[in-house]
Every structure is written in C-alpha cells, then in structure tokens.
Write a protein that holds these residues in place. Sequence first.
Motif, PDB file in Angstrom:
ATOM      1  N   ILE A 193     -21.353-118.773 -22.427  1.00  0.00           N
ATOM      2  CA  ILE A 193     -21.501-119.581 -23.633  1.00  0.00           C
ATOM      3  C   ILE A 193     -23.128-119.778 -23.769  1.00  0.00           C
ATOM      4  O   ILE A 193     -23.515-119.988 -24.920  1.00  0.00           O
ATOM      5  N   GLN A 194     -24.041-119.638 -22.736  1.00  0.00           N
ATOM      6  CA  GLN A 194     -25.067-119.631 -22.875  1.00  0.00           C
ATOM      7  C   GLN A 194     -26.091-118.426 -23.540  1.00  0.00           C
ATOM      8  O   GLN A 194     -26.684-118.217 -24.281  1.00  0.00           O
TER       9      GLN A 194
ATOM     10  N   GLU B 214     -13.965-120.206 -18.979  1.00  0.00           N
ATOM     11  CA  GLU B 214     -14.528-120.113 -20.317  1.00  0.00           C
ATOM     12  C   GLU B 214     -14.603-121.776 -20.958  1.00  0.00           C
ATOM     13  O   GLU B 214     -15.522-122.208 -21.437  1.00  0.00           O
TER      14      GLU B 214
ATOM     15  N   PRO C  63     -24.144-116.990 -27.648  1.00  0.00           N
ATOM     16  CA  PRO C  63     -23.646-117.939 -28.493  1.00  0.00           C
ATOM     17  C   PRO C  63     -23.204-117.662 -30.020  1.00  0.00           C
ATOM     18  O   PRO C  63     -22.400-118.244 -30.784  1.00  0.00           O
TER      19      PRO C  63
ATOM     20  N   ALA D 211     -15.580-123.242 -28.247  1.00  0.00           N
ATOM     21  CA  ALA D 211     -15.928-124.493 -28.380  1.00  0.00           C
ATOM     22  C   ALA D 211     -15.060-125.392 -29.177  1.00  0.00           C
ATOM     23  O   ALA D 211     -14.935-126.675 -29.062  1.00  0.00           O
TER      24      ALA D 211
ATOM     25  N   LEU E  55     -16.869-123.804 -19.004  1.00  0.00           N
ATOM     26  CA  LEU E  55     -18.345-123.330 -19.375  1.00  0.00           C
ATOM     27  C   LEU E  55     -18.592-124.207 -20.604  1.00  0.00           C
ATOM     28  O   LEU E  55     -19.599-124.565 -21.092  1.00  0.00           O
ATOM     29  N   ALA E  56     -17.586-124.273 -21.784  1.00  0.00           N
ATOM     30  CA  ALA E  56     -17.747-124.907 -22.814  1.00  0.00           C
ATOM     31  C   ALA E  56     -17.863-126.172 -22.748  1.00  0.00           C
ATOM     32  O   ALA E  56     -18.821-127.014 -23.408  1.00  0.00           O
TER      33      ALA E  56
ATOM     34  N   ARG F 149     -19.186-127.763 -20.045  1.00  0.00           N
ATOM     35  CA  ARG F 149     -20.429-127.890 -19.479  1.00  0.00           C
ATOM     36  C   ARG F 149     -21.450-127.896 -20.512  1.00  0.00           C
ATOM     37  O   ARG F 149     -22.547-128.507 -20.531  1.00  0.00           O
ATOM     38  N   HIS F 150     -21.353-127.075 -21.542  1.00  0.00           N
ATOM     39  CA  HIS F 150     -22.222-126.889 -22.589  1.00  0.00           C
ATOM     40  C   HIS F 150     -22.363-128.050 -23.328  1.00  0.00           C
ATOM     41  O   HIS F 150     -23.440-128.136 -23.928  1.00  0.00           O
ATOM     42  N   VAL F 151     -21.534-128.929 -23.474  1.00  0.00           N
ATOM     43  CA  VAL F 151     -21.647-130.121 -24.099  1.00  0.00           C
ATOM     44  C   VAL F 151     -21.923-131.378 -23.015  1.00  0.00           C
ATOM     45  O   VAL F 151     -21.753-132.567 -23.467  1.00  0.00           O
TER      46      VAL F 151
ATOM     47  N   ASP G 155     -23.106-116.628 -17.696  1.00  0.00           N
ATOM     48  CA  ASP G 155     -22.755-117.762 -18.611  1.00  0.00           C
ATOM     49  C   ASP G 155     -22.433-117.180 -19.957  1.00  0.00           C
ATOM     50  O   ASP G 155     -23.529-117.241 -20.626  1.00  0.00           O
TER      51      ASP G 155
ATOM     52  N   PHE H 241     -17.363-117.548 -29.177  1.00  0.00           N
ATOM     53  CA  PHE H 241     -18.113-118.826 -28.820  1.00  0.00           C
ATOM     54  C   PHE H 241     -17.440-119.724 -29.747  1.00  0.00           C
ATOM     55  O   PHE H 241     -16.892-120.912 -29.037  1.00  0.00           O
TER      56      PHE H 241
END
Length: 271
Positions: free
Chosen positions: A243-244, A34, A247, A256, A37-38, A40-42, A241, A252
């Motif tokens: 995170i996607q 996770e 949210p 984050a 993934l977090a 990658r989210h940014v 995913d 989350f």
Amino acid sequence: MEAVGERGNLAGVGHILLVLSGKGGVGKSTISTELALALRHVGKKVGILDVDLCGPSIPQMLKVQGKGVHQCDSGWVPVFVDQDKSISLMSIGFLLEKPDDAVVWRGPKKNALIKQFISDVTWGDLDFLIVDTPPGTSDEHISTVESLHPYKPLGAVLVTTPQAVSVGDVRRELTFCKKTGLQVIGIVENMSGFVCPHCLECTNLFSKGGGEELARHAGVPFLGCVPLDPQLTQSLEEGRDFIQEFPKSSAFPALAHIAQQILDRTSPQGS
C-alpha cells in the motif's frame, strides 16, 4: 448492552471481520493481508488472527516469520508487524519449532487451539480484527464462528476468483454463512485480470465478472475486483508494504475501495 468484562481480551476490539473462501488458492490470505494494510493506511489499528492452521502464510507475507509469541498475565501477546504497532498478528506459524513443520492434528485439537486463539490473545485496542480462515466450510469454521458469535462479528468477506468452479464453491460458502447466522459483507473477485508490468494493460487470463454476477444473484454486495499484479506479488513475498510502496498500482484503488466500503458500514450513517 454486554459488559466490557465479558468480552475478555476482545474488549478493546471495535469490529471483527472474517475472510472466507470456498476453495484454496484464491488469494484469501493475500486479501486479508492487503485489507489490513489498506485499513492501516487510513489510520486504523488492525489485528490479524490467522486460523488457517495447515497453511499459515501471513507471517511470511508480513516478514515476521521466526518471531516468538510471548505470554503475559492475560494470555498471549501477538506479534507486532511495524514499529508503531498499528498491525498485530497471531498465527500458529509462530508456535511451530520449524517453519516447514506440518500441523498433523485431528479436529478436536485444531478446534481447541482456535478457541484459545480467540479467547487468550491480548489484542489491546483495535479498530478491526481480521480473521483469516482456512478454505472451505469445515469443523474449524464452525468452531471459529461459534467462538466469535458472543462478540457480534461485523460479518464475512467472501473471496473468489472469476472461474466458474471457484464461484460455485463460494455459493456453498454463502449457504454456510446463512446457516451459521454470519452476515455477508460482500464478495471480492480476486485475480480478476493480469496487469502487465510494462504497459500496465489489464488482460483477463481466466474470465471476468463471475463474482459480481454471483453477488447480484445472491443479493449481497459486490465489493470489487482485484487484478493480478506482479508488483503486488513481489511486495507480499518480500514482506514489504504494498500500500505504501505501490500506490500507483492498479490493485491499490481496488483494495482501498474495498476497505472504504467496510469503513462505511461501520460509520454511524452506515449502521
């Protein structure tokens, strides 16, 4: 300054982060996944090196079990998790003939594979390489830390659950980091409360605050609490995913926030 050529296949890796736990079953691999993934989210490119040789669970979490690892002139090519190749993964799970095969190896063979993973995987350009380690402070951990030492890892994130037994094990992990010269980025308290999927109320099934209290006594940062969330569990088991897709989940903002604290440490102001 160290020459780029001396870093070999890690030359393009910006920061190396180890995820450690004093005992099994605290969700260390979940936090590793996770966190990737977090990040990658940014917009970060992330690699995950799974050196938990006896329990390689991350390929299943990211829905890439059964994928093959290919070789090139420079070494092994990691498995890319998504189409834009923002997350890459290397795990012994890709090298087993059958997913249920047990890794019945003595220490020297395990240590040799760990060193090969560190030196021979062609990661390319990454913002972060997250190293998911086995539980405890075994010979495998010493090999991992010693092999990564020339590449100056950013440090370690220690994962615990709220119970006193788990917190006690993390104390030993703190001692391990001190003895090996590995900086502690902070402690994460995982499974900190259960979020009801119907009313979204958070109930402390075990206890709460053990990780934060330990961080305060040890003088290391407390990165945050991550609650048990059925949506999180379901998404990881299905390789989706989180995170996607979730949210609005209570987990989350916790994930984050942890990722942001790590990013703050790598910024020029945080250095």
